[in-house]
Design a protein around this motif. Sequence first.
Motif, mmCIF file in Angstrom:
data_model
loop_
_atom_site.group_PDB
_atom_site.id
_atom_site.type_symbol
_atom_site.label_atom_id
_atom_site.label_comp_id
_atom_site.label_asym_id
_atom_site.label_seq_id
_atom_site.Cartn_x
_atom_site.Cartn_y
_atom_site.Cartn_z
ATOM 1 N N GLN A 107 0.805 -1.202 0.000
ATOM 2 C CA GLN A 107 0.000 0.000 0.000
ATOM 3 C C GLN A 107 0.847 1.264 0.000
ATOM 4 N N ARG A 108 0.269 2.354 -0.527
ATOM 5 C CA ARG A 108 0.854 3.675 -0.406
ATOM 6 C C ARG A 108 -0.187 4.552 0.284
ATOM 7 N N ASN A 109 0.100 5.845 0.384
ATOM 8 C CA ASN A 109 -0.793 6.663 1.189
ATOM 9 C C ASN A 109 -1.490 7.785 0.414
ATOM 10 N N ARG A 110 -1.725 7.554 -0.869
ATOM 11 C CA ARG A 110 -2.508 8.525 -1.629
ATOM 12 C C ARG A 110 -3.643 7.814 -2.361
ATOM 13 N N LEU A 111 -4.807 8.430 -2.378
ATOM 14 C CA LEU A 111 -5.966 7.861 -3.053
ATOM 15 C C LEU A 111 -6.279 8.660 -4.313
ATOM 16 N N PRO A 112 -6.680 8.001 -5.376
ATOM 17 C CA PRO A 112 -7.099 8.747 -6.562
ATOM 18 C C PRO A 112 -8.388 9.507 -6.286
ATOM 19 N N ALA A 113 -8.524 10.694 -6.848
ATOM 20 C CA ALA A 113 -9.736 11.477 -6.642
ATOM 21 C C ALA A 113 -10.891 10.833 -7.407
ATOM 22 N N PRO A 114 -12.051 10.616 -6.757
ATOM 23 C CA PRO A 114 -13.177 9.995 -7.457
ATOM 24 C C PRO A 114 -13.766 10.952 -8.494
ATOM 25 N N SER A 115 -14.238 10.413 -9.584
ATOM 26 C CA SER A 115 -14.833 11.237 -10.631
ATOM 27 C C SER A 115 -16.309 11.459 -10.327
ATOM 28 N N ARG A 116 -16.826 12.611 -10.763
ATOM 29 C CA ARG A 116 -18.238 12.942 -10.556
ATOM 30 C C ARG A 116 -19.043 12.418 -11.744
ATOM 31 N N PRO A 117 -20.078 11.617 -11.506
ATOM 32 C CA PRO A 117 -20.867 11.070 -12.626
ATOM 33 C C PRO A 117 -21.482 12.189 -13.463
ATOM 34 N N GLY A 118 -21.746 11.877 -14.732
ATOM 35 C CA GLY A 118 -22.285 12.891 -15.636
ATOM 36 C C GLY A 118 -23.756 13.174 -15.442
ATOM 37 N N ASN A 119 -24.484 12.337 -14.690
ATOM 38 C CA ASN A 119 -25.930 12.526 -14.541
ATOM 39 C C ASN A 119 -26.296 13.178 -13.211
ATOM 40 N N CYS A 120 -25.343 13.883 -12.603
ATOM 41 C CA CYS A 120 -25.610 14.452 -11.284
ATOM 42 C C CYS A 120 -26.511 15.675 -11.338
ATOM 43 N N GLY A 121 -26.341 16.493 -12.355
ATOM 44 C CA GLY A 121 -27.119 17.722 -12.393
ATOM 45 C C GLY A 121 -26.569 18.758 -11.424
ATOM 46 N N LYS A 122 -27.364 19.817 -11.198
ATOM 47 C CA LYS A 122 -26.936 20.910 -10.342
ATOM 48 C C LYS A 122 -27.362 20.644 -8.903
ATOM 49 N N CYS A 123 -26.451 20.920 -7.969
ATOM 50 C CA CYS A 123 -26.767 20.691 -6.562
ATOM 51 C C CYS A 123 -27.733 21.752 -6.048
ATOM 52 N N GLN A 124 -28.617 21.323 -5.151
ATOM 53 C CA GLN A 124 -29.563 22.238 -4.531
ATOM 54 C C GLN A 124 -28.865 23.015 -3.411
ATOM 55 N N ARG A 125 -29.089 24.315 -3.341
ATOM 56 C CA ARG A 125 -28.498 25.139 -2.300
ATOM 57 C C ARG A 125 -29.604 25.620 -1.364
ATOM 58 N N VAL A 126 -29.418 25.350 -0.098
ATOM 59 C CA VAL A 126 -30.421 25.705 0.905
ATOM 60 C C VAL A 126 -29.959 26.972 1.620
ATOM 61 N N ARG A 127 -30.758 28.033 1.548
ATOM 62 C CA ARG A 127 -30.366 29.310 2.121
ATOM 63 C C ARG A 127 -31.481 29.848 3.010
ATOM 64 N N GLY A 128 -31.191 30.954 3.681
ATOM 65 C CA GLY A 128 -32.221 31.725 4.370
ATOM 66 C C GLY A 128 -32.417 31.360 5.825
ATOM 67 N N LYS A 129 -32.946 32.364 6.561
ATOM 68 C CA LYS A 129 -33.173 32.197 7.995
ATOM 69 C C LYS A 129 -34.232 31.142 8.284
ATOM 70 N N SER A 130 -35.277 31.105 7.454
ATOM 71 C CA SER A 130 -36.369 30.151 7.713
ATOM 72 C C SER A 130 -35.879 28.712 7.574
ATOM 73 N N ASN A 131 -35.038 28.446 6.562
ATOM 74 C CA ASN A 131 -34.496 27.092 6.398
ATOM 75 C C ASN A 131 -33.535 26.752 7.531
ATOM 76 N N ARG A 132 -32.779 27.733 8.000
ATOM 77 C CA ARG A 132 -31.874 27.501 9.128
ATOM 78 C C ARG A 132 -32.662 27.061 10.367
ATOM 79 N N ILE A 133 -33.752 27.799 10.655
ATOM 80 C CA ILE A 133 -34.551 27.468 11.847
ATOM 81 C C ILE A 133 -35.254 26.130 11.661
ATOM 82 N N ARG A 134 -35.861 25.917 10.477
ATOM 83 C CA ARG A 134 -36.617 24.677 10.245
ATOM 84 C C ARG A 134 -35.707 23.453 10.377
#
Length: 490
Positions: free
Chosen positions: A345-372
């Motif tokens: 073994q060595r001590n470095r891992l290859p970086a995993p690739s991101r699949p092409g069907n992921c789409g855009k990540c959802q971003r959760v913002r705002g005070k109401s979402n923080r409290i909820r």
Amino acid sequence: MELDSGSSWSPWQSWSPCSRTCGGGAATRIRRCLIRHPLTNPCSGEQRQYKVCAVEDCLSGAVDFRQLQCAAYNHRPILQMRAARFEWVPFYGASSPCELSCLAKGQNFYYNFGRVLDGTKCEAGSNGVCINGQCLAVGCGQILGSQEEEDVCGVCGGQNNTCQRYRSVFITPHLTPGSLEYNEVTMIPAGATYIKVTDNSSNYLALQNRDYNYIINGNWAINWPGTYNVAGTKVHYRRSADHEESLEAIGPTKEDLHLMVLSMEQNSGIDYEYWLPNDRYWLYHGERSALQGTHHTVIEAAHSFTLTPRIEANTIPVTTTTISVRRPLAQPCYNTASRRQDWSQRNRLPAPSRPGNCGKCQRVRGKSNRIRQYCEKDFVLHVKIISKRTVGSETRYDARVVTTYKKRFAVLRREFLWVPNICDCPRLFTMREYVVMALRHVNYEQTLNRILLEADSFIRTYRPREDKLMKGLDKECEKQGYQLRVNSPG
């Protein structure tokens, strides 16, 4: 007519009381040979067994056991010496170490008073013990004279099959000229045996206990080579003039240890190995793929600062410099599936690739979402991300818990955060700090119990103002009708 083999040993009787209360004594037990036929052969083996006991050191100032036996003859007449009376002290140069040979104080002769008492050490500093006038080595399981030996797993008479060997190589990252860096090489789990670490460079090995307090070569001050009592075992630290350095311990260790290196130059690799009981081996290393080998992730230094090293007793100071510090901490893996071992073994891992069907990540913002989410989630934590890896179709972040704002279940200082995708949603970067709101996930089979970050979990890069924003949210939850459960201890 073929005779019945007809003899067998009875079970061992209980051990006798120890011959001493401290400083090392001996206890005995016996068994009987049960003969069922008058013409049978007697049982093979020993009828009597001895073991060492009361091995704890006596209180400071207590008289040595052999010296105590010699002193029992003080001022007593010796017939062969025309009733002369002397004071006696132990003499260790006689032909038999299990004879009570005592030197007359102020004289140039010694006298043999017969055998020493059972449980007397054969020689000063020896682990041999005298029994019936014979010097017996302390063998397996503290049994005197035992021919069996402990295997590397610490099992008396074992075959090295109850533990497994883990071995790896650590290479320091690129160093800034003129700087010193403390890098964590690995975490050695509690229960490890036959630990061996070697390095041949101008760097210095260092060791921390489970509370991250330095035991050897800490705080930019170098200790002298020697033996250190650490985690219930003795660690032998050696360093030669040609920069060869090592740490060795038989173990087993009673707590996790953090192996560090004070890096002064790029090195060719720090070799380290240890053995773990099978269950703990698969707990910490079991998820490693046989195709991928066993790896450790190297993480670059996160920040730097200037420090004047502190000089401690029995240490060699290191020059004042700019210090760059990182502390990635190892953590157990929870997949216990049995896999083929691969020690290359060595001590470095290859970086995993991101699949092409992921789409855009959802971003959760705002005070109401923080409290909820604060009200709905099981955990609200300030964490520092140490490392990241893909496990099957999920992402696992190794995180250090800095602050716990809310917890419905116990939280350790070090946790894995699981994301049920490999799309980097939500996306966290190593060596950065975040506020995360997560759920506890227990599957139907009750085989998983983990902290889960969903794609729409509330995630924020940590800034000091986050601490203020979290205050009072429990009352907000009560106002909005959320029923808060009592936090679990931990």
